[in-house]
Scaffold this active site. Sequence first.
Site, mmCIF file in Angstrom:
data_model
loop_
_atom_site.group_PDB
_atom_site.id
_atom_site.type_symbol
_atom_site.label_atom_id
_atom_site.label_comp_id
_atom_site.label_asym_id
_atom_site.label_seq_id
_atom_site.Cartn_x
_atom_site.Cartn_y
_atom_site.Cartn_z
ATOM 1 N N GLN A 236 6.609 -1.442 1.953
ATOM 2 C CA GLN A 236 5.356 -1.991 2.459
ATOM 3 C C GLN A 236 5.555 -3.410 2.994
ATOM 4 O OE1 GLN A 236 3.579 -0.839 -1.550
ATOM 5 N NE2 GLN A 236 1.788 -0.605 -0.247
ATOM 6 N N HIS B 120 4.826 -0.721 7.222
ATOM 7 C CA HIS B 120 3.859 -1.599 7.874
ATOM 8 C C HIS B 120 4.447 -2.369 9.051
ATOM 9 C CE1 HIS B 120 1.437 -1.677 3.855
ATOM 10 N NE2 HIS B 120 1.268 -0.565 4.540
ATOM 11 N N GLY C 62 7.816 -3.560 -7.352
ATOM 12 C CA GLY C 62 7.117 -4.726 -6.824
ATOM 13 C C GLY C 62 5.851 -4.437 -6.058
#
Length: 279
Positions: free
Chosen positions: A102, A120, A220
């Site tokens: 991401q 992304h 994370g």
Amino acid sequence: MDTLEAPAIDQALDVLARRPIVALTGAGLSTDSGIPDYRGPGSPRRTPMTYQEFLSGEDAQRRYWARSHVGWARMAQAEPNAGHHALAALERCGALKGVITQNVDGLHTAAGNRAVIDLHGRIADVVCVRCRRRSSRAELQRRLAELNPGFIEAAGAAVEAAPDGDAELAAVDGFRLAWCTGCGGPLKPDVVFFGENVPRDRVERAYAMVDAAAALLVAGSSLAVMSGLRFVRHAHEAGLPVVIVNRGPTRGDDLATVRVDAGCSETLSALAAALGTAQ
């Protein structure tokens, strides 16, 4: 490594050993590289610009690019940390089959991972909103510096860095925008803004990567947005074990086979050291 998490790490090793793994990573992996996250413990409340706001006109675009001009000068210096290198080592030894990230910082590729889906997009790329022409963020930085000499220096070293190559600036008046060299249209970073959809083909490739694995390792990410959580749900529904490594709770905790509440750098390094010898 916190000794309180040692049993969870042992459980994670039992789950992941000798299984083809796919990793899903979020901003918490890059904090040790000096890039702030949005939702980690102690992170201030942040209100990132939405896609709709960015498209609203030059005022919003000036605010975005002025902040990004300062932030990029710092983010471009970020280097992979121990967590990134651990995932690259897992790929080299054959334990890790791919990374779905991401993050937009490109640090997985810089660390040596080859099978990476930048869910992304990447902040190092720029796209024209009008003609879709792509160009380099480094080249845009040069153009913005020529249009706004001394702007970064005037902002000062004390300016707070924000996620995704942004910076907290109070005043952006007078900042001059650069436009597409092809059609003269507005430029945006080639990343998925809040309120913007991830390209469907990218999502389908990520689902296929999960389907080809036998375990999902989340590192994370708070999984607060559906763009990441859907892959955890997909893995869980397919019967794949899910290991989550993150400081603080995540939206996918009830789907996790093992949950490790610890930092990514130290945990992934420990997992890589053990799994590398188990292959």
